[in-house]
Design a protein around this motif. Structure first.
Motif, PDB file in Angstrom:
ATOM      1  N   ASN A  53     -48.823  61.520  36.234  1.00 16.50           N
ATOM      2  CA  ASN A  53     -50.011  62.310  36.575  1.00 16.50           C
ATOM      3  C   ASN A  53     -49.795  63.213  37.791  1.00 16.50           C
ATOM      4  O   ASN A  53     -50.604  64.112  38.042  1.00 16.50           O
ATOM      5  N   LYS A  58     -50.974  69.227  36.371  1.00 19.46           N
ATOM      6  CA  LYS A  58     -52.081  68.283  36.173  1.00 19.46           C
ATOM      7  C   LYS A  58     -52.989  68.211  37.397  1.00 19.46           C
ATOM      8  O   LYS A  58     -54.217  68.160  37.272  1.00 19.46           O
ATOM      9  N   LEU A  59     -52.398  68.193  38.584  1.00 13.76           N
ATOM     10  CA  LEU A  59     -53.207  68.096  39.801  1.00 13.76           C
ATOM     11  C   LEU A  59     -54.049  69.353  40.013  1.00 13.76           C
ATOM     12  O   LEU A  59     -55.233  69.268  40.376  1.00 13.76           O
ATOM     13  N   GLU A  61     -55.128  71.455  37.747  1.00 13.32           N
ATOM     14  CA  GLU A  61     -56.195  71.481  36.746  1.00 13.32           C
ATOM     15  C   GLU A  61     -57.303  70.495  37.113  1.00 13.32           C
ATOM     16  O   GLU A  61     -58.490  70.777  36.950  1.00 13.32           O
ATOM     17  N   TRP A  62     -56.910  69.351  37.646  1.00 15.18           N
ATOM     18  CA  TRP A  62     -57.863  68.304  38.015  1.00 15.18           C
ATOM     19  C   TRP A  62     -58.771  68.745  39.160  1.00 15.18           C
ATOM     20  O   TRP A  62     -59.983  68.531  39.128  1.00 15.18           O
ATOM     21  N   GLN A  89     -55.471  55.560  42.576  1.00 18.94           N
ATOM     22  CA  GLN A  89     -56.303  56.678  42.132  1.00 18.94           C
ATOM     23  C   GLN A  89     -57.390  56.999  43.153  1.00 18.94           C
ATOM     24  O   GLN A  89     -57.700  58.165  43.405  1.00 18.94           O
ATOM     25  N   SER A  93     -57.659  60.497  45.174  1.00 14.14           N
ATOM     26  CA  SER A  93     -58.884  61.305  45.111  1.00 14.14           C
ATOM     27  C   SER A  93     -59.380  61.659  46.507  1.00 14.14           C
ATOM     28  O   SER A  93     -59.745  62.809  46.782  1.00 14.14           O
ATOM     29  N   SER A 319     -55.527  59.135  32.304  1.00 15.50           N
ATOM     30  CA  SER A 319     -55.271  60.429  32.927  1.00 15.50           C
ATOM     31  C   SER A 319     -56.021  60.493  34.255  1.00 15.50           C
ATOM     32  O   SER A 319     -56.740  59.556  34.632  1.00 15.50           O
ATOM     33  N   LEU A 320     -55.892  61.590  34.954  1.00 14.76           N
ATOM     34  CA  LEU A 320     -56.569  61.748  36.248  1.00 14.76           C
ATOM     35  C   LEU A 320     -58.087  61.717  36.108  1.00 14.76           C
ATOM     36  O   LEU A 320     -58.794  61.379  37.062  1.00 14.76           O
ATOM     37  N   THR A 321     -58.589  62.071  34.949  1.00 12.48           N
ATOM     38  CA  THR A 321     -60.052  62.098  34.758  1.00 12.48           C
ATOM     39  C   THR A 321     -60.591  60.841  34.100  1.00 12.48           C
ATOM     40  O   THR A 321     -61.795  60.735  33.858  1.00 12.48           O
ATOM     41  N   TYR A 323     -61.667  57.913  35.028  1.00 12.03           N
ATOM     42  CA  TYR A 323     -62.059  57.180  36.236  1.00 12.03           C
ATOM     43  C   TYR A 323     -62.489  55.752  35.906  1.00 12.03           C
ATOM     44  O   TYR A 323     -63.094  55.493  34.860  1.00 12.03           O
ATOM     45  N   ASP A 328     -67.088  59.591  38.155  1.00  9.49           N
ATOM     46  CA  ASP A 328     -66.245  60.694  38.609  1.00  9.49           C
ATOM     47  C   ASP A 328     -66.159  60.680  40.138  1.00  9.49           C
ATOM     48  O   ASP A 328     -67.075  61.112  40.835  1.00  9.49           O
TER      49      ASP A 328
END
Length: 337
Positions: A53, A58-59, A61-62, A89, A93, A319-321, A323, A328
């Protein structure tokens, strides 16, 4: 620090975690001695998952929907330790959003988080002023705490006056249709056995069609029998097996995992609960009504649900999303800036 500096630092960290450098191999060995559940194989698997990730694409876009500025606000983090680096995570964040992190580690952490944060600061020294590992949280502006149903009541009492995310126990579910291939059932084995089933994304309950034949399932997961070589896992398997035998409770036993018919979600270690169904839509309605107890669902069936759903074998690769508890974290932090 600019957002680009923060992203670049985590990209470099991701490359380190995926590497075979001596210091990586050394920390894996040390962690396995301090916490026997953190085997070298499991911790390396987590390092690889996190690294996947931590790419610039990816970062970027996140973080794109959220503010890029730094803030003087401090987020208190109370981390769990059920699987290696389970709190990464949240740390990512908080730091990527430009906050400072005051971190209370789990006693089970085995030095992994400290190692990773030390490496992050080596990569980007400006992070030294944004990270603090403490024995007791104090002078923080927001709180993110992960624990059990019991500890969540404690967290609510002490931290409820601050903006917060407080997580409780959750379990993950598999819904089988009876048409799965041996390869798909083998993939389900990763959902069940990765990290010995200790994670909230570990499948602890199966829903199967009425009169489902478990023979094909047991054949498909035979390669995971090596879990019984781990003494702590075996102790749990033997204990639960003896309890079911003494109490005369119906169960299936393949020599390294127990299947027990039960309406609950949270099965004991080395045991997976199962429940039969007649109509799959009835299962989905039942799960929706208890969504606050479920982390995710794995299934090859096409189902409509608000609960995060993955194909068989996909629960342990968020994925990063994806949660924890579906909250979120980036949106929560952005609202507080």
């Amino acid at each position: 620090m600019t957002q680009k500096q923060r992203i670049d630092a985590f990209v470099a960290l991701g490359k380190l975690l995926a590497s075979d450098q001596e210091k990586i191999n050394r920390i894996l060995q040390q962690a396995s001695f301090k916490n026997p559940w953190y085997t070298v194989e499991n911790t390396r698997k987590q390092f690889q998952a996190l690294s996947s990730n931590l790419t610039a694409e990816k970062l970027m876009e996140w973080v794109a929907p959220y503010p890029t500025t730094e803030t003087d606000q401090v987020v208190g983090l109370i981390l769990a330790g059920n699987i290696p680096l389970v709190g990464f995570q949240d740390i990512l964040s908080v730091l990527i959003a430009g906050f400072s992190a005051q971190i209370k580690l789990s006693s089970d952490d085995a030095g992994l988080t400290t190692f990773v944060l030390h490496e992050l600061i080596e990569i980007e020294p400006a992070f030294a002023e944004k990270i603090q590992i403490v024995d007791r949280l104090q002078q923080y502006d927001l709180i993110i705490a992960t624990g059990s149903n019991n500890s969540s009541r404690y967290f609510d009492y002490y931290f409820g006056k601050k903006p917060n995310i407080i997580r409780k126990n959750r379990n993950s579910i598999a819904i089988l249709t009876g048409t799965e291939s041996p390869e798909q059932l083998k993939a389900l084995g990763f959902d069940i056995f990765d990290y010995f089933g200790l994670g909230c994304r570990s499948v602890s309950k199966l829903y199967v069609p009425r009169h489902y034949d478990f023979h094909t399932f047991f054949e498909a997961i035979e390669d995971f029998s090596t879990v019984k070589e781990h003494h702590k896992y075996t102790n749990n398997y033997d204990y639960n097996k003896s309890i079911y035998l003494i109490n005369g409770e119906k169960h299936f036993d393949n020599g390294f995992m127990l299947l027990k018919e039960d309406t609950g979600f949270a099965s004991p270690l080395a045991t997976v609960f199962y429940e039969e169904y007649d109509q799959i839509h009835e299962v989905v309605l039942q799960l929706e009504a208890q969504a606050d107890k479920i982390q995710c669902i794995v299934s090859e069936a096409t189902i409509e649900t608000s609960i995060s759903t993955f194909p068989l074998g996909g629960s342990q690769c968020p994925s990063l999303t994806d949660y924890a508890d579906g909250v979120d974290v980036m949106a929560f932090l952005s609202e507080k800036k």
